[in-house]
Design an enzyme around this catalytic site. Structure first.
Site, PDB file in Angstrom:
ATOM      1  N   CYS A  20       0.805  -1.221   0.000  1.00  0.00           N
ATOM      2  CA  CYS A  20       0.000   0.000   0.000  1.00  0.00           C
ATOM      3  C   CYS A  20       0.837   1.270   0.000  1.00  0.00           C
ATOM      4  CB  CYS A  20      -0.963  -0.017   1.177  1.00  0.00           C
ATOM      5  SG  CYS A  20      -2.099  -1.422   1.117  1.00  0.00           S
ATOM      6  N   GLU A  54       0.281   5.261  13.316  1.00  0.00           N
ATOM      7  CA  GLU A  54       0.602   6.417  12.490  1.00  0.00           C
ATOM      8  C   GLU A  54       0.462   7.713  13.272  1.00  0.00           C
ATOM      9  OE1 GLU A  54      -0.348   8.110   8.017  1.00  0.00           O
ATOM     10  OE2 GLU A  54      -1.797   6.769   8.964  1.00  0.00           O
ATOM     11  N   PHE A  78       1.883  -3.553   3.862  1.00  0.00           N
ATOM     12  CA  PHE A  78       2.226  -4.882   4.345  1.00  0.00           C
ATOM     13  C   PHE A  78       3.694  -5.174   4.015  1.00  0.00           C
ATOM     14  CE2 PHE A  78      -2.335  -6.855   4.006  1.00  0.00           C
ATOM     15  CZ  PHE A  78      -2.723  -6.111   5.105  1.00  0.00           C
ATOM     16  N   HIS A 135      -9.916   2.240   0.775  1.00  0.00           N
ATOM     17  CA  HIS A 135      -8.477   2.004   0.640  1.00  0.00           C
ATOM     18  C   HIS A 135      -8.192   1.463  -0.754  1.00  0.00           C
ATOM     19  CE1 HIS A 135      -4.429   1.161   1.344  1.00  0.00           C
ATOM     20  NE2 HIS A 135      -4.470   0.546   2.507  1.00  0.00           N
ATOM     21  N   HIS A 163      -1.992   8.119   5.907  1.00  0.00           N
ATOM     22  CA  HIS A 163      -2.387   6.829   5.356  1.00  0.00           C
ATOM     23  C   HIS A 163      -3.767   6.454   5.898  1.00  0.00           C
ATOM     24  CE1 HIS A 163      -1.627   3.132   3.266  1.00  0.00           C
ATOM     25  NE2 HIS A 163      -1.708   2.392   4.351  1.00  0.00           N
ATOM     26  N   LYS A 208      -9.318   8.433   2.853  1.00  0.00           N
ATOM     27  CA  LYS A 208      -9.875   7.085   2.718  1.00  0.00           C
ATOM     28  C   LYS A 208     -11.276   6.973   3.314  1.00  0.00           C
ATOM     29  CE  LYS A 208      -5.557   4.407   2.504  1.00  0.00           C
ATOM     30  NZ  LYS A 208      -4.555   5.482   2.634  1.00  0.00           N
TER      31      LYS A 208
END
Length: 410
Positions: free
Chosen positions: A165, A316, A398, A339, A305, A334
């Site tokens: 991502c 985050e 990831f 996402h 993010h 988002k």
């Protein structure tokens, strides 16, 4: 890790196909509205998570022509249209540019998952002769850069970044480095993903990554909220035209914003969970700020993010608080788009550039109560007008991939 730049890189064109719409201005209006694009998805009927954020009204046959569209997976179709939008927006002409000095670098992670699922079914329900000879080129991750190069007459370097991502942000950072190194004069940079398929969504659901709010999809993506429970899967593509600022000015283009810093790091912690204190993201962010030559106190805005998962958002927020304090206006778009996976970093870099260009921070949708452990200035409720000179876009993926981009006004 990035090296010091010898000159600013301007974003002179933006192409966007996301759940928020088509084109830069339509996208920015929608994310500023704070209205989610999530809806029940008939193709996911019967799944635990039967809702998603799709690109609305996308007709590949009409936009690309049937002879082109039929041989491409949707993730490539989206990228081709976004690239065409971006090049047109930048006022460039592929029939006349010096093609060997133009490059393309795009982020992707999952490739043609829908193609592989269909062909797998054809193989097991039929015979080998029922499998398309186009299965491999339709499914391969790298083919999106190849097809964009073919479509736009690009003979310079082409590459796909695959950092989950963070892929789109990695692509933009890589493109900036190409320009700085003198490898190219123009780079099409961005990301694309279209992996909303039953098998992929089932896998994400089994991991516990997706929201379970199937009775109210529009309220499911709620980054930084106290009651967030997972993300909503989305699709999309973003392509930015990047040029050295001096070259853009020489042809009369100021651009939406400048890319002035890039940083990347690895958590080396866990396959899917971020390092709990956000140490990896902190390293990437500090590297990007140093690369840009700006102090943490200079940052006015962060497009985070912000996936709407319990672990990501807290991790985050901790990193942002340590590095930037509580002053920057933080959003996660988002909440509107869901996402978009490998496309997310590029989509959000585009939104960050548009926020600087318009002096407006979009709200984080669906947040009625902020997580009390999150001590940053999350913009909620409505878009916020502000003087914005320096902004940051952060991405995590990831595998422990982290990327941060610093953008400044033109």
């Amino acid at each position: 890790m990035s090296t010091a730049s010898t000159g600013a890189v301007a974003i002179t064109g933006i192409g966007l196909l996301t759940p928020a719409g088509s084109g830069a201005e339509e996208n920015f209006r929608r994310v500023c509205s704070g209205v989610s694009a999530a809806a029940t998805d008939p193709e996911l009927h019967g799944l635990q998570a039967d809702f998603s954020c799709r690109v609305p009204g996308f007709d590949a046959n009409a936009l690309l022509g049937r002879r082109t569209a039929w041989k491409l997976d949707r993730f490539v179709q989206l990228a081709l249209v976004a690239a065409r939008q971006a090049v047109a927006d930048a006022g460039l002409d592929p029939t006349s540019w010096e093609s060997a000095r133009v490059g393309v670098v795009l982020g992707n992670s999952l490739g043609g998952t829908a193609t592989f699922e269909r062909q797998h079914r054809a193989y097991y329900e039929g015979t080998p002769e029922d499998v398309s000879p186009l299965m491999i080129p339709m499914g391969m991750v790298n083919m999106v850069a190849g097809y964009v190069a073919m479509d736009q007459r690009i003979h310079g370097p082409s590459l796909v970044t695959a950092t989950a991502c963070a892929s789109g942000a990695s692509a933009v950072g890589t493109a900036r480095q190409w320009l700085d190194a003198g490898l190219c004069d123009v780079v099409l940079a961005g990301g694309t993903e279209s992996a909303i398929s039953p098998a992929t969504l089932t896998g994400l659901s089994r991991m516990g990554a997706l929201s379970g709010r199937k009775d109210d999809p529009g309220a499911a993506s709620r980054p930084f909220a106290a009651d967030r429970d997972g993300f909503v899967a989305g699709e999309g593509a973003a392509v930015l035209v990047l040029e050295r600022e001096r070259d853009a000015l020489a042809r009369g283009r100021r651009g939406y914003a400048r890319i002035t810093g890039f940083g990347a790091s690895s958590d080396a912690h866990h396959a899917t969970a971020p390092e709990p204190q956000g140490a990896g993201l902190e390293r990437a962010l500090r590297t990007a700020l140093a690369d840009a030559g700006v102090a943490p106190d200079d940052v006015d805005h962060v497009n985070a993010h912000g996936t709407s998962t319990p672990l990501n958002d807290l991790t985050e927020a901790r990193a942002l608080r340590r590095v930037l304090g509580s002053s920057p206006a933080v959003t996660s778009t988002k909440g509107v788009t869901g996402h978009t996976l490998a496309a997310a970093g590029a989509v959000e870099a585009a939104y960050t550039a548009l926020a600087l260009h318009h002096g407006v921070v979009p709200p984080t949708a669906n947040v009625t109560e902020l997580d009390p452990e999150i001590d940053i200035d999350v913009v909620t409720g409505a878009a916020r007008r502000a003087r914005l000179d320096v902004a940051v876009s952060t991405s995590l993926g990831f595998g422990g991939h982290n990327a941060a981009l610093v953008l400044t006004t033109s």
